[in-house]
Structures are given as structure tokens and as C-alpha cells.
Design an enzyme around this catalytic site. Sequence first.
Site, PDB file in Angstrom:
ATOM      1  N   TYR A 160      12.066  39.718   1.619  1.00 33.78           N
ATOM      2  CA  TYR A 160      13.298  39.925   2.388  1.00 33.78           C
ATOM      3  C   TYR A 160      14.281  40.799   1.599  1.00 33.78           C
ATOM      4  CZ  TYR A 160      17.324  38.763   5.345  1.00 33.78           C
ATOM      5  OH  TYR A 160      18.411  38.843   6.190  1.00 33.78           O
TER       6      TYR A 160
HETATM    7  N1  LIG Z   1      21.483  35.079   9.821  1.00 30.78           N
HETATM    8  C1  LIG Z   1      21.794  35.476   8.591  1.00 30.78           C
HETATM    9  O1  LIG Z   1      22.207  34.689   7.745  1.00 30.78           O
HETATM   10  C2  LIG Z   1      21.687  36.947   8.233  1.00 30.78           C
HETATM   11  C3  LIG Z   1      22.393  37.414   7.106  1.00 30.78           C
HETATM   12  C4  LIG Z   1      22.303  38.764   6.773  1.00 30.78           C
HETATM   13  C5  LIG Z   1      21.529  39.609   7.531  1.00 30.78           C
HETATM   14  N2  LIG Z   1      20.850  39.131   8.609  1.00 30.78           N
HETATM   15  C6  LIG Z   1      20.035  40.074   9.374  1.00 30.78           C
HETATM   16  O2  LIG Z   1      20.533  40.150  10.689  1.00 30.78           O
HETATM   17  C7  LIG Z   1      19.478  40.514  11.588  1.00 30.78           C
HETATM   18  C8  LIG Z   1      19.466  39.562  12.772  1.00 30.78           C
HETATM   19  O3  LIG Z   1      19.202  38.269  12.281  1.00 30.78           O
HETATM   20  P1  LIG Z   1      19.584  36.921  13.075  1.00 30.78           P
HETATM   21  O4  LIG Z   1      20.250  36.043  12.088  1.00 30.78           O
HETATM   22  O5  LIG Z   1      20.265  37.225  14.360  1.00 30.78           O
HETATM   23  O6  LIG Z   1      18.109  36.342  13.299  1.00 30.78           O
HETATM   24  P2  LIG Z   1      17.405  35.794  14.610  1.00 30.78           P
HETATM   25  O7  LIG Z   1      16.140  35.201  14.129  1.00 30.78           O
HETATM   26  O8  LIG Z   1      18.360  34.977  15.415  1.00 30.78           O
HETATM   27  O9  LIG Z   1      17.102  37.131  15.449  1.00 30.78           O
HETATM   28  C9  LIG Z   1      16.133  38.088  15.066  1.00 30.78           C
HETATM   29  C10 LIG Z   1      15.581  38.735  16.334  1.00 30.78           C
HETATM   30  O10 LIG Z   1      14.664  39.757  15.953  1.00 30.78           O
HETATM   31  C11 LIG Z   1      13.552  39.695  16.833  1.00 30.78           C
HETATM   32  N3  LIG Z   1      12.381  40.281  16.180  1.00 30.78           N
HETATM   33  C12 LIG Z   1      11.698  39.807  15.110  1.00 30.78           C
HETATM   34  N4  LIG Z   1      10.658  40.604  14.833  1.00 30.78           N
HETATM   35  C13 LIG Z   1      10.677  41.623  15.740  1.00 30.78           C
HETATM   36  C14 LIG Z   1       9.859  42.748  15.970  1.00 30.78           C
HETATM   37  N5  LIG Z   1       8.769  42.999  15.220  1.00 30.78           N
HETATM   38  N6  LIG Z   1      10.186  43.580  16.983  1.00 30.78           N
HETATM   39  C15 LIG Z   1      11.254  43.317  17.764  1.00 30.78           C
HETATM   40  N7  LIG Z   1      12.050  42.255  17.607  1.00 30.78           N
HETATM   41  C16 LIG Z   1      11.774  41.405  16.606  1.00 30.78           C
HETATM   42  C17 LIG Z   1      13.357  38.212  17.124  1.00 30.78           C
HETATM   43  O11 LIG Z   1      12.611  38.000  18.315  1.00 30.78           O
HETATM   44  C18 LIG Z   1      14.806  37.721  17.213  1.00 30.78           C
HETATM   45  O12 LIG Z   1      15.300  37.767  18.548  1.00 30.78           O
HETATM   46  C19 LIG Z   1      18.194  40.480  10.761  1.00 30.78           C
HETATM   47  O13 LIG Z   1      17.839  41.780  10.384  1.00 30.78           O
HETATM   48  C20 LIG Z   1      18.583  39.664   9.543  1.00 30.78           C
HETATM   49  O14 LIG Z   1      17.811  39.974   8.423  1.00 30.78           O
HETATM   50  C21 LIG Z   1      20.923  37.821   8.983  1.00 30.78           C
END
Ligand SMILES: NC(=O)c1ccc[n+]([C@@H]2O[C@H](COP(=O)([O-])OP(=O)(O)OC[C@H]3O[C@@H](n4cnc5c(N)ncnc54)[C@H](O)[C@@H]3O)[C@@H](O)[C@H]2O)c1
Length: 257
Positions: free
Chosen positions: A164
Site C-alpha cells: 500500500y
Molecule cells: N479510508 C482511508 O483511511 C484512506 C486514507 C487515505 C487514502 N485512502 C485512499 O482513498 C481511496 C478510496 O478509499 P476508501 O476509503 O473510500 O475505500 P473503499 O474501500 O470504501 O472504496 C474503494 C472503492 O474502490 C473500488 N475498487 C477497488 N478495486 C477496484 C478496481 N480494480 N477497479 C475499480 N474499482 C475498484 C471498490 O469497489 C470500492 O468501491 C483509496 O485509493 C484509498 O487508498 C483511504
Amino acid sequence: MTRYDLAGRVAIVTGGLGGIGRAIARTFLAGGAAVSLWDRAAGERAPDDLAALGDVAARQVDVTDPASVAAALRRDLDAFGHVDALVNNAGILGPVAPSWETPVDAFRRVLDVNLTGAFICAGAVVPAMLARPARDVGGAPYRGAIVNVASIQGKEGMARASAYSASKAGLMALTKTLGKELATDGIMVNAVAPAAAETAMAQQITPERRADILSRIPVGRFVTVEEIAAAVAWLCSPDCSFTTGTVLDLSGGRATY
Ligand SMILES: NC(=O)c1ccc[n+]([C@@H]2O[C@H](COP(=O)([O-])OP(=O)(O)OC[C@H]3O[C@@H](n4cnc5c(N)ncnc54)[C@H](O)[C@@H]3O)[C@@H](O)[C@H]2O)c1
């Protein structure tokens, strides 16, 4: 919160059905933009709560599959005519384990979704953005924006999250590269680096790891998905007409560079 006037703009949000993606979609829709949600988990219908807010489409897309991405883009161009913004937000956490216990296949899969997926989506969308004449914003050409959703872990590294962290560090380098490549074309390319937010992703970690992550955030709480969406909306608005190739921290004071 500030509402940007995004009327007539078209935005693609990958991972648009997740916690952060939905918040970004809500913010764009509130500003009057049309939104296409590209998500592996999408059906043919956009979720009712988002459809109630404006013009929103859902496309079942795997961002790691160039054919799937190209097909979704074709449908969006048919439906909306153009694309102004791409938010590369789809992401997965992958294994929470020491690097040496992380299976190679799992490491590759995380890089494939979080980094190569953004590369594939940008590679598809940029030519469509360039094909459209630039607008004049303050005497400079403006075509739109790409925002990559990285993570503070990409700056700092994080024990037990090698794939990650590496994927998000790579995403920041991709951001800076695209920013330089497109600097004179009026396409602003930036990243956001949030600390932890309460989404499905954050629920995959143990209470102990969660407490550890919280203890690293000086403001003493997680970032809200709305706070992330507000930053993304600014980066995708014509107000952001000079800032490109940068990483905007949303880390509650955690980031030190
Ligand atoms: N939640 C946190 O704490 C956090 C912190 C920093 C960054 N992020 C980043 O924010 C972004 C969104 O994360 P989130 O927290 O909303 O997670 P989440 O799991 O709620 O949403 C992620 C979405 O991506 C989709 N996805 C996964 N693989 C895919 C693929 N191959 N093709 C198309 N869609 C795909 C999933 O179906 C899901 O709807 C991510 O990139 C994550 O790394 C999250």
C-alpha cells in the site's frame, strides 16, 4: 462548505462507490457537474442517493483492465460529450503483514490497482481531454484536472503495509510526472494525501492498529470524507489554475514534508 461552480463539467470518479468516492461525487454533483462512477462493484444503475443529487452514471470498470477503462470512457463520451476531470480514487489496502510475509501476488495486485490503475485511466482520459480546445482562464489555457488519491502512508511508509505504502509513493511520483508533462496544456495534475478516514477500508484494520494510526494525527481525529472531497473539488475547479504536480496533505498535521 464552499461550493464550486462546476455546471457543465463532467467528472469521472474511480472507486466512486466507496466511502471517499461517494463523498467526492456528492460534492461534484452539488456544484452542478455530471459524474460518472467507475467502480468494479458498480451495476448499471447509479445509487439512488447520488442519482437524487444530479446527473450521475455508473460504469462497471476494473481500473487494471485497459479494455474495461476504454469501454467506460467511450460510454461517457457518448453520454456527456467530454470529460473535464478524472479522480483516480479506486484503491485497495492489501495485506496487513510484514513485508517479508507479504505474498508477491498480493503485493503486485495492490500496485496494479492503486498505481497502474491510475496510469491506465490517465492514459485513456488525457487524449480525450487534449482533443478538446482549451478554455481561457485568466489568460492561460485550461482544460481540466486529474486528481490522484494517494495517502500519507506513501510519504512516510507504514509498517505492515509495504504494498500500500509503495503504491501510494508511486502514485505521487506519477502525479508529479503527469503534472510536468501536461503543464502547458491546461491540465492540472495533483494528488491528495489523506490520513485515515472512516470508510470500509479503515474497518479492515484491528483496533490496536487503528489506535496507533490515530495517535500519529496531531489534531486527534480522522479526516472526514467531506474534507477530502472539498480539497479534490478545489483541485478540479478552474480556481486551481497554477498548482500542478503537487501533493496536498490532509493529514491533520501528521505530514512533515
Ligand atoms: N479510508 C482511508 O483511511 C484512506 C486514507 C487515505 C487514502 N485512502 C485512499 O482513498 C481511496 C478510496 O478509499 P476508501 O476509503 O473510500 O475505500 P473503499 O474501500 O470504501 O472504496 C474503494 C472503492 O474502490 C473500488 N475498487 C477497488 N478495486 C477496484 C478496481 N480494480 N477497479 C475499480 N474499482 C475498484 C471498490 O469497489 C470500492 O468501491 C483509496 O485509493 C484509498 O487508498 C483511504
